[in-house]
Enzyme design. Structure first.
Site: not given
Ligand code: PGA
Length: 258
Positions: A9-11, A94, A96, A176, A182, A218, A239-240
């Site tokens: 997930n590149w956000k 998600h 977010e 999650e 993050g 993470s 994500g990251g």
């Molecule tokens: P993260 O994000 O790997 O940077 O913790 C995961 C996500 O938001 O799906």
């Protein structure tokens, strides 16, 4: 045995040109066999990334959608539009988009105006299924809910509410924990296993068996093997660590070895 799945997930990172380069580096970087992998760039880059990935085993995903096929929804993108770009996976619910947009960059009162509810998550999920794509449903508790011992109740409620009345042929559910997204704090592997098993149980025997239950929060190259070594963790939502080809590929390789 389910084929493992890893979704990046590149956000709101990477321009169109950068997205094409990153997708190309992942696709050409030696994707192992025995695993499904996909990347979710910004909406703006979907068409260009789709073209770059043609003929590759790396799948295309999107980060969100809206359920009406079209209409007066300024700034939004419908599930139908995503399907027409050969998108295979759509992240739904998600944390977010459930109201934690931007971490500390956005005040909670502003973030709340973007917030999904259990009801909008269900509508989005239904639209994704209707258009023949695979939803990646995200569920997970906040730090406060975890401290209060409410993890199981929150996760179960989110799964049941999102899937009420929906028959999904292909489904992924990502556990999650919000406190692990993050932050660099990973959920201990045995706790990830416990909650992923709870999710599978909640889905019921038949549906649970065919669903990819993922862990996200993470995930990094150095913790992926332990997390994916758990019997009910079928891969990850990353994500990251998906923003660099090498670290994403290392995580995909860990999933392939499960
Ligand atoms: P993260 O994000 O790997 O940077 O913790 C995961 C996500 O938001 O799906």
């Amino acid at each position: 045995m389910r084929t493992p799945l890893v979704v990046g997930n590149w956000k709101m990172h990477r321009t169109v040109a950068e997205s094409v380069a990153l997708a190309g580096a992942v696709a050409d970087g030696g994707l192992p066999g025995g695993v499904e992998a996909a990347v979710c760039p910004t909406f703006l880059a979907l068409a260009a990334v789709r073209e770059r990935l043609s003929g590759s085993r790396l799948g295309l995903g999107a980060q969100d959608c809206l359920w009406p096929d079209e209409g007066a929804f300024t700034g939004r993108v419908s599930a139908r539009m995503l399907a027409s770009e050969a998108v295979r996976y759509v992240v739904v619910g998600h944390s977010e988009t459930r109201g934690r947009f931007g971490g500390n960059q956005v005040s909670p009162s502003v973030a709340a105006t973007f917030a999904d509810t259990d009801e909008t998550v269900r509508l989005k999920l239904q639209a994704v299924v209707h258009h023949g794509m695979t939803p990646v449903l995200c569920v997970g508790e906040t730090d406060d809910e975890r401290e209060a011992g409410r993890t199981d109740e929150v996760v179960t409620r989110q799964v049941v509410a999102a899937l009420a009345g929906v028959e999904a042929k292909s489904l992924a559910v990502a556990y999650e924990p919000v406190w692990a997204i993050g932050t660099g704090k990973t959920c201990p592997a045995d706790e990830a296993q416990r909650v992923c098993a709870l999710i599978r149980d909640t889905l019921g025997a038949e549906r649970g068996d065919g669903t990819h239950v993922l862990y996200g929060g993470s995930v990094k190259p150095d913790n992926a093997a332990e997390l994916f070594g758990q019997p009910d963790v079928d891969g990850g939502l990353v994500g990251g660590a998906s923003l660099e080809a090498e670290s994403f590929l290392a995580i995909v390789r860990a999933a392939a070895q499960r």
